[in-house]
Design a protein around this motif. Structure first.
Motif, PDB file in Angstrom:
ATOM      1  N   LYS A  32       0.856  -1.182   0.000  1.00  0.00           N
ATOM      2  CA  LYS A  32       0.000   0.000   0.000  1.00  0.00           C
ATOM      3  C   LYS A  32       0.903   1.247   0.000  1.00  0.00           C
ATOM      4  O   LYS A  32       1.853   1.338   0.763  1.00  0.00           O
ATOM      5  N   ALA A  33       0.552   2.206  -0.854  1.00  0.00           N
ATOM      6  CA  ALA A  33       1.426   3.365  -1.049  1.00  0.00           C
ATOM      7  C   ALA A  33       1.718   4.109   0.248  1.00  0.00           C
ATOM      8  O   ALA A  33       2.817   4.627   0.445  1.00  0.00           O
ATOM      9  N   GLU A  34       0.752   4.142   1.171  1.00  0.00           N
ATOM     10  CA  GLU A  34       0.965   4.962   2.376  1.00  0.00           C
ATOM     11  C   GLU A  34       2.063   4.420   3.299  1.00  0.00           C
ATOM     12  O   GLU A  34       2.510   5.114   4.184  1.00  0.00           O
ATOM     13  N   TYR A  35       2.498   3.191   3.076  1.00  0.00           N
ATOM     14  CA  TYR A  35       3.554   2.651   3.927  1.00  0.00           C
ATOM     15  C   TYR A  35       4.952   2.854   3.348  1.00  0.00           C
ATOM     16  O   TYR A  35       5.931   2.351   3.890  1.00  0.00           O
ATOM     17  N   LEU A  36       5.027   3.546   2.228  1.00  0.00           N
ATOM     18  CA  LEU A  36       6.282   3.498   1.472  1.00  0.00           C
ATOM     19  C   LEU A  36       7.205   4.702   1.585  1.00  0.00           C
ATOM     20  O   LEU A  36       8.337   4.662   1.114  1.00  0.00           O
ATOM     21  N   GLU A  37       6.713   5.797   2.198  1.00  0.00           N
ATOM     22  CA  GLU A  37       7.527   7.023   2.153  1.00  0.00           C
ATOM     23  C   GLU A  37       8.921   6.864   2.756  1.00  0.00           C
ATOM     24  O   GLU A  37       9.915   7.241   2.141  1.00  0.00           O
ATOM     25  N   SER A  38       8.977   6.272   3.950  1.00  0.00           N
ATOM     26  CA  SER A  38      10.301   6.132   4.585  1.00  0.00           C
ATOM     27  C   SER A  38      11.190   5.213   3.752  1.00  0.00           C
ATOM     28  O   SER A  38      12.387   5.444   3.600  1.00  0.00           O
TER      29      SER A  38
END
Ligand code: 16G
Ligand code: ZN
Length: 538
Positions: A32-38
């Motif tokens: 899921k995209a929201e887990y990917l920033e870091s």
């Protein structure tokens, strides 16, 4: 040089989500995209380290989740030659992504630097691109922060297909470095020019075929194919007629939804928005345009006929072998498949084409590496991802071949064109489309003629949700289970009860499931076998 304080400060803006355990798998990081920033911030740092390690060569980074739902995203690194990141570094990617605190992150970076004897003062550069996902821009911003934190030069290519990013990374490292123009524009222009020219060369003056409809999965393949087709038309607009459908990259929720190569291959059915009639030719791309499958309706009963990666491999190998023979060249051709290749395709390759066939584990890098062992290595996964690799030895022989007869000369020229038409860095739906079309034009074949080489055995792929898929361990290119103990013997017993039966079980590398594949001589037998094997696994 590396300024660790700067990295630490920048990293504070991209804290790792505590509860998540990341793995750099077959397709990079994907979720899921929201887990990917870091994760993506840290991938920027890793790209910088990799570039320093490889003497300032350019590293590619692609932000995409391919055929997965629109809400997902992902990231993978591309080595200077345009190939997938070296395996050992996948481990570093996982370590970096899982560092819990900013201090842990610094410690991991320092350990990578010392383990690899990296010269911190080396220049480094990265080019990066994304697909059309709505989460893309935010993730690109995180990537840019990572790249900046490690003081690396970054080149933003904007929205590109995955294979465009691979090709441009290779181009920057091994071809003439462009001195003017933005990388974003060049990565399109150089790509279109190369493949449009090679296509014309490969087609020669053979008459063109009927139009082909391309389902672009409402992804990046749509605008790119449109532009590529315009480049082809500019040279000669009588050669290739394409109609692009599912080309809506603006509306939310449409990407890969009920369309695209994965939908068509796994469901063995026509995508939405594609009114297909008998006599039509069609193909589907996936969301980042690195896979393609073709299909049509049978003219006598109107049933759906799929021309998947196995069929592409058979078409490509057959044509290349013929050209090599006509040209009188001493070049060996091999085909690489995975266990998912239909049994009939393997039998056709070995018995009819008499070409050696290797079977390797799922995942592009395994196929790519095996294919490098042949002069000409044809590799395709059944799902439509693949390419053809021409070794330096093969290229040398093709380019320096003596042309004694007009026939030989023609065959050699055609081979040369094919080496330019196929994207050798990675499987590429657009390049594969032109490659297949060029062969069909040369042969003046319909899809039905292409399809008639062999008939697929009925097959079924099922997902089984299990408590812990890690307990499933395989060997023999994933075709044999070594653990849980005793399970393989039970599968073998079942398989033996069916004519042309074959079945194997492997843990997925991209989803939390176990996959069961079965084939047999009839639809009924095949479904029964799949069902029974799934029952053993569950
Ligand atoms: C990844 C692989 C693809 C493979 C698929 C299998 C790359 C770039 N992609 O998408 O080649 O077919 O995984 O998925 O290697 P699975 O392990 O879930 O069956
Ligand atoms: Zn893809």
């Amino acid at each position: 040089t590396i300024d660790y304080d700067k990295i630490k400060k920048a990293s504070a803006k991209y804290p790792k989500l505590k509860e998540i355990n990341y793995t750099y798998g077959t397709a990079g990081f994907r979720m899921k995209a929201e887990y990917l920033e870091s994760v993506i911030f840290r991938v920027g740092i890793l790209g910088g380290l990799r570039s320093k390690k490889l003497n300032s060569k350019v590293i590619g980074i692609m932000i995409t989740a391919s055929h997965n739902p629109e809400a997902d995203n992902g990231v993978k690194l591309v080595d200077p030659s345009g190939e997938m990141l070296e395996q050992q570094w996948e481990g570093y990617a996982t370590q970096l992504a899982n560092a819990q605190s900013d201090d842990d992150l610094i410690a991991v970076i320092k350990s990578i630097v010392s383990e690899n004897g990296i010269d911190e003062s080396k220049e480094a550069s990265i080019v990066y691109a994304r697909d059309t996902r709505p989460s893309g821009p935010k993730l690109v911003a995180a990537l840019e922060e990572g790249i900046k934190a490690i003081n690396v030069v970054g080149g933003n290519l904007g929205v590109k297909t995955t294979p465009q990013l691979h090709y441009f990374t290779y181009y920057l490292n091994y071809c003439e470095k462009p001195t003017e123009g933005s990388y974003e524009e060049l990565a399109d222009k150089l790509y279109y020019q190369k493949f449009a020219e090679a296509f014309h060369k490969a087609v020669g003056d053979n008459p063109c075929l009927s139009p082909i409809t391309i389902d672009a999965a409402n992804g990046v393949g749509a605008p790119k194919l449109k532009e590529l087709a315009e480049w082809i038309d500019k040279i000669n607009n009588n050669v290739f007629e394409v109609e692009i459908i599912n080309d809506d990259i603006k509306s939310q929720g449409k990407l890969n939804f009920n369309c695209g190569a994965d939908y068509v291959k796994s469901g063995q059915k026509i995508p939405t928005g594609a009114p297909l009639s008998v006599g039509d030719r069609a193909a589907s791309l996936d969301g980042d345009a690195d896979r393609i499958v073709f299909y049509y309706l049978n003219d006598y009963d109107g049933t759906f006929r799929l021309l998947d990666g196995d069929k592409i491999a058979a078409l490509a190998a057959g044509f290349i072998i013929e050209l090599v023979k006509t040209a009188g060249l001493d070049i060996n051709v091999g085909v690489v498949q995975t266990a998912y290749a239909n049994g009939s395709s393997r039998a056709y390759l070995e018995k009819e084409l008499k070409v050696p066939v290797a079977c390797v584990s799922t995942g592009v890098k395994h196929l790519h590496h095996k294919a490098q062992e042949y002069d000409v290595g044809v590799y395709f996964e059944a799902n439509g991802h693949g390419t053809v690799l021409f070794s330096p030895n093969a290229l040398n022989k093709i380019n320096s071949a003596e042309k004694r007869t007009a026939e030989q000369e023609k065959a050699i020229k055609k081979l040369q064109a094919l080496t330019e038409l196929i994207n050798q860095t990675v499987g590429d739906a657009l390049s594969d489309l032109l490659f297949v079309e060029a062969i069909l034009i040369n042969r003046q074949w319909t899809f039905h003629q292409w399809d008639s080489a062999y008939t697929d055995l009925p097959n079924r792929l099922v997902k089984v949700v299990v408590e812990n898929r890690q307990i499933f361990k395989t060997t023999n290119a994933e075709q044999t289970l070594v653990e849980p103990k005793g399970l393989q013997e039970k599968i073998d017993k079942l398989v033996a009860q069916y004519k042309d039966g074959r079945s194997f079980v492997r843990p997925s590398g991209t989803e939390d499931v176990v996959r069961v594949y079965a084939e047999a001589s009839t639809r009924k037998d095949c479904d029964e076998l799949a069902f029974k094997v799934a029952g053993l696994v569950y």
